[in-house]
Design a protein around this motif. Structure first.
Motif, PDB file in Angstrom:
ATOM      1  N   GLY A  14       0.807  -1.225   0.000  1.00 56.02           N
ATOM      2  CA  GLY A  14       0.000   0.000   0.000  1.00 56.02           C
ATOM      3  C   GLY A  14       0.836   1.269   0.000  1.00 56.02           C
ATOM      4  N   LEU A  16       1.292   3.642   2.359  1.00 64.00           N
ATOM      5  CA  LEU A  16       2.149   3.773   3.541  1.00 64.00           C
ATOM      6  C   LEU A  16       3.103   2.584   3.661  1.00 64.00           C
ATOM      7  N   THR A  81      -9.422   0.622   3.019  1.00 63.95           N
ATOM      8  CA  THR A  81      -9.214   2.034   3.363  1.00 63.95           C
ATOM      9  C   THR A  81     -10.182   2.982   2.649  1.00 63.95           C
ATOM     10  N   THR A 120      -7.311   6.425  11.861  1.00 61.43           N
ATOM     11  CA  THR A 120      -7.701   7.481  10.939  1.00 61.43           C
ATOM     12  C   THR A 120      -8.406   8.649  11.634  1.00 61.43           C
ATOM     13  N   VAL A 167      -4.153  11.440   8.626  1.00 61.15           N
ATOM     14  CA  VAL A 167      -5.147  12.208   7.860  1.00 61.15           C
ATOM     15  C   VAL A 167      -4.734  12.303   6.390  1.00 61.15           C
TER      16      VAL A 167
HETATM   17  N1  LIG Z   1      -4.387   6.949   2.928  1.00 59.78           N
HETATM   18  C1  LIG Z   1      -4.977   7.762   3.779  1.00 59.78           C
HETATM   19  O1  LIG Z   1      -5.357   8.895   3.419  1.00 59.78           O
HETATM   20  C2  LIG Z   1      -5.219   7.331   5.207  1.00 59.78           C
HETATM   21  C3  LIG Z   1      -5.800   8.251   6.105  1.00 59.78           C
HETATM   22  C4  LIG Z   1      -6.019   7.859   7.416  1.00 59.78           C
HETATM   23  C5  LIG Z   1      -5.667   6.577   7.837  1.00 59.78           C
HETATM   24  N2  LIG Z   1      -5.107   5.713   6.953  1.00 59.78           N
HETATM   25  C6  LIG Z   1      -4.785   4.360   7.447  1.00 59.78           C
HETATM   26  O2  LIG Z   1      -3.432   4.084   7.162  1.00 59.78           O
HETATM   27  C7  LIG Z   1      -3.261   2.723   6.802  1.00 59.78           C
HETATM   28  C8  LIG Z   1      -2.522   2.622   5.478  1.00 59.78           C
HETATM   29  O3  LIG Z   1      -3.255   3.303   4.479  1.00 59.78           O
HETATM   30  P1  LIG Z   1      -2.787   3.279   2.949  1.00 59.78           P
HETATM   31  O4  LIG Z   1      -3.241   4.537   2.329  1.00 59.78           O
HETATM   32  O5  LIG Z   1      -1.369   2.874   2.853  1.00 59.78           O
HETATM   33  O6  LIG Z   1      -3.734   2.127   2.390  1.00 59.78           O
HETATM   34  P2  LIG Z   1      -3.689   1.367   0.989  1.00 59.78           P
HETATM   35  O7  LIG Z   1      -2.775   2.052   0.040  1.00 59.78           O
HETATM   36  O8  LIG Z   1      -5.108   1.143   0.595  1.00 59.78           O
HETATM   37  O9  LIG Z   1      -3.027   0.005   1.392  1.00 59.78           O
HETATM   38  C9  LIG Z   1      -3.699  -0.925   2.202  1.00 59.78           C
HETATM   39  C10 LIG Z   1      -3.004  -2.240   2.021  1.00 59.78           C
HETATM   40  O10 LIG Z   1      -3.724  -3.228   2.755  1.00 59.78           O
HETATM   41  C11 LIG Z   1      -3.674  -4.421   2.019  1.00 59.78           C
HETATM   42  N3  LIG Z   1      -4.794  -5.273   2.335  1.00 59.78           N
HETATM   43  C12 LIG Z   1      -6.126  -4.992   2.245  1.00 59.78           C
HETATM   44  N4  LIG Z   1      -6.840  -6.067   2.564  1.00 59.78           N
HETATM   45  C13 LIG Z   1      -5.955  -7.056   2.868  1.00 59.78           C
HETATM   46  C14 LIG Z   1      -6.081  -8.415   3.238  1.00 59.78           C
HETATM   47  N5  LIG Z   1      -7.275  -8.999   3.383  1.00 59.78           N
HETATM   48  N6  LIG Z   1      -4.950  -9.132   3.452  1.00 59.78           N
HETATM   49  C15 LIG Z   1      -3.729  -8.576   3.299  1.00 59.78           C
HETATM   50  N7  LIG Z   1      -3.542  -7.293   2.934  1.00 59.78           N
HETATM   51  C16 LIG Z   1      -4.644  -6.548   2.721  1.00 59.78           C
HETATM   52  C17 LIG Z   1      -3.750  -3.982   0.570  1.00 59.78           C
HETATM   53  O11 LIG Z   1      -3.194  -5.004  -0.241  1.00 59.78           O
HETATM   54  P3  LIG Z   1      -3.436  -5.017  -1.839  1.00 59.78           P
HETATM   55  O12 LIG Z   1      -2.942  -3.700  -2.346  1.00 59.78           O
HETATM   56  O13 LIG Z   1      -2.605  -6.148  -2.265  1.00 59.78           O
HETATM   57  O14 LIG Z   1      -4.919  -5.181  -2.011  1.00 59.78           O
HETATM   58  C18 LIG Z   1      -2.932  -2.710   0.586  1.00 59.78           C
HETATM   59  O15 LIG Z   1      -1.599  -3.007   0.263  1.00 59.78           O
HETATM   60  C19 LIG Z   1      -4.657   2.108   6.783  1.00 59.78           C
HETATM   61  O16 LIG Z   1      -4.837   1.350   7.957  1.00 59.78           O
HETATM   62  C20 LIG Z   1      -5.594   3.299   6.736  1.00 59.78           C
HETATM   63  O17 LIG Z   1      -6.811   3.020   7.379  1.00 59.78           O
HETATM   64  C21 LIG Z   1      -4.867   6.057   5.659  1.00 59.78           C
END
Ligand SMILES: NC(=O)c1ccc[n+]([C@@H]2O[C@H](COP(=O)([O-])OP(=O)(O)OC[C@H]3O[C@@H](n4cnc5c(N)ncnc54)[C@H](OP(=O)(O)O)[C@@H]3O)[C@@H](O)[C@H]2O)c1
Length: 306
Positions: A14, A16, A81, A120, A167
């Motif tokens: 992902g 992050l 997410t 989040t 955020v």
């Molecule tokens: N991005 C933001 O703006 C934001 C804001 C606030 C909080 N957050 C929190 O920060 C964290 C990281 O966010 P991010 O933006 O990096 O998210 P992201 O780009 O959507 O990445 C999430 C990752 O989780 C993996 N995943 C989802 N379901 C899974 C499963 N069943 N088994 C194994 N892996 C799984 C996905 O794998 P695949 O890619 O292979 O599907 C993806 O690599 C999350 O917990 C999110 O809630 C993010």
């Protein structure tokens, strides 16, 4: 003397996850494992790293593998997410965001690993932002509710735990599967596509590199409790789109301002979140880049790709 620590990052593919892998593997203090669904899409040529292809809802496989790795630290970023996806596929969202987190927490307890959980700003209702760590949670979307439930599980665990709330994260990696706010805006403007951007949702956008480095600092210092990690500047998402267009030298003509009501997305968004980051500034010397600095760094890094 500092011993080398084994760290496991879930959600390694992902936004992050990839930044964490990049910085952790540059740090001699860590031996790094990453875990995500499907094949590795990690775009960096790195050593000192092992990738595991596992669906975190596959309880048995997950437990077996994590026990075998036996990490000292688990950084749990994997989640569904997308707020709209969570609203529309609630069962799947619950399984990934709550049940799988609960299971990982149990494994962490068993091996006495430091559990660092990503949460989040959507755990707040957005009526009184910017928020401090101690403010009352009141999620207004299903995504926010699952993160609140997972936070409660983490907080009642019997191992070292840290909750990092963040955020509106922006950044880019070549192997990324989905757009984030930055890539969506730059790609749309480059393709001369008109986009509707909300002017009534306020955030403190977060440069993914700042977030990854702050989490690594928390791991180094074994900090526990809740930390708010975001950028320091509050703006509407519409204003953020304008700043992105300025930095990239793209026409703002295609950015149309809209409201949450007109957009009518499946999941409700909190109107004004954003974080007060004083605790992180004082305790881990967190110094996020300004929006313009973060965007300029990314523009140099990714100019051939976007
Ligand atoms: N991005 C933001 O703006 C934001 C804001 C606030 C909080 N957050 C929190 O920060 C964290 C990281 O966010 P991010 O933006 O990096 O998210 P992201 O780009 O959507 O990445 C999430 C990752 O989780 C993996 N995943 C989802 N379901 C899974 C499963 N069943 N088994 C194994 N892996 C799984 C996905 O794998 P695949 O890619 O292979 O599907 C993806 O690599 C999350 O917990 C999110 O809630 C993010």
């Amino acid at each position: 003397m500092n011993w080398i620590k084994k760290v496991l990052v879930t959600g390694a593919n992902g936004l992050l996850g990839q930044s964490l892998i990049y910085y952790l593997t540059k740090d001699a203090y860590f031996k790094v494992h990453g875990l995500s669904q499907g094949k590795s899409r990690i775009s960096y040529n790195i050593e000192n790293f092992t990738y595991h292809n596992i669906d975190i809802t596959d309880t048995e496989k997950l437990e077996k593998r994590v026990l075998k790795i036996h990490p000292d630290i688990i950084i749990h970023t994997a989640a569904i997410t997308q707020a709209d996806e969570c609203e529309q596929c609630q069962q799947k969202c619950y399984q990934v965001n709550v049940t799988a987190t609960q299971h990982l927490v149990k494994i962490a307890e068993q091996i006495k690993a430091h559990f660092i959980f990503l949460s989040t700003d959507f755990v707040f209702d957005g009526k009184n932002g910017p928020y401090q760590e101690k403010d009352t949670l009141n999620p207004i979307s299903y995504y926010g509710k699952t993160k609140q439930l997972a936070e409660q599980i983490v907080q009642s665990s019997d191992t070292l735990w840290t909750i990092v709330r963040t955020v509106l994260v922006y950044g880019h990696h070549p192997g990324m599967r989905r757009n984030n706010i930055l890539t969506w805006i730059v790609r749309s403007l480059k393709n001369q596509q008109t986009i509707q951007v909300v002017q009534d949702q306020y955030r403190t956008p977060t440069f993914v590199d700042d977030l990854a480095r702050a989490i690594i600092q928390l791991a180094h210092q074994q900090k526990t409790g809740i930390y708010h990690i975001s950028g320091a500047e509050m703006c509407s998402i519409y204003e953020f789109a304008q700043i992105i267009a300025d930095v990239w030298g793209l026409p703002k003509f295609y950015i149309q301002s809209t409201t949450s009501k007109k957009l009518n997305q499946p999941a409700q968004r909190p109107p004004k979140t954003g974080f007060i980051i004083l605790k992180a500034q004082l305790e881990i010397n967190y110094k996020p880049h300004t929006l313009k600095e973060g965007l300029n760094i990314l523009k140099q890094r990714i100019k051939e790709i976007l």
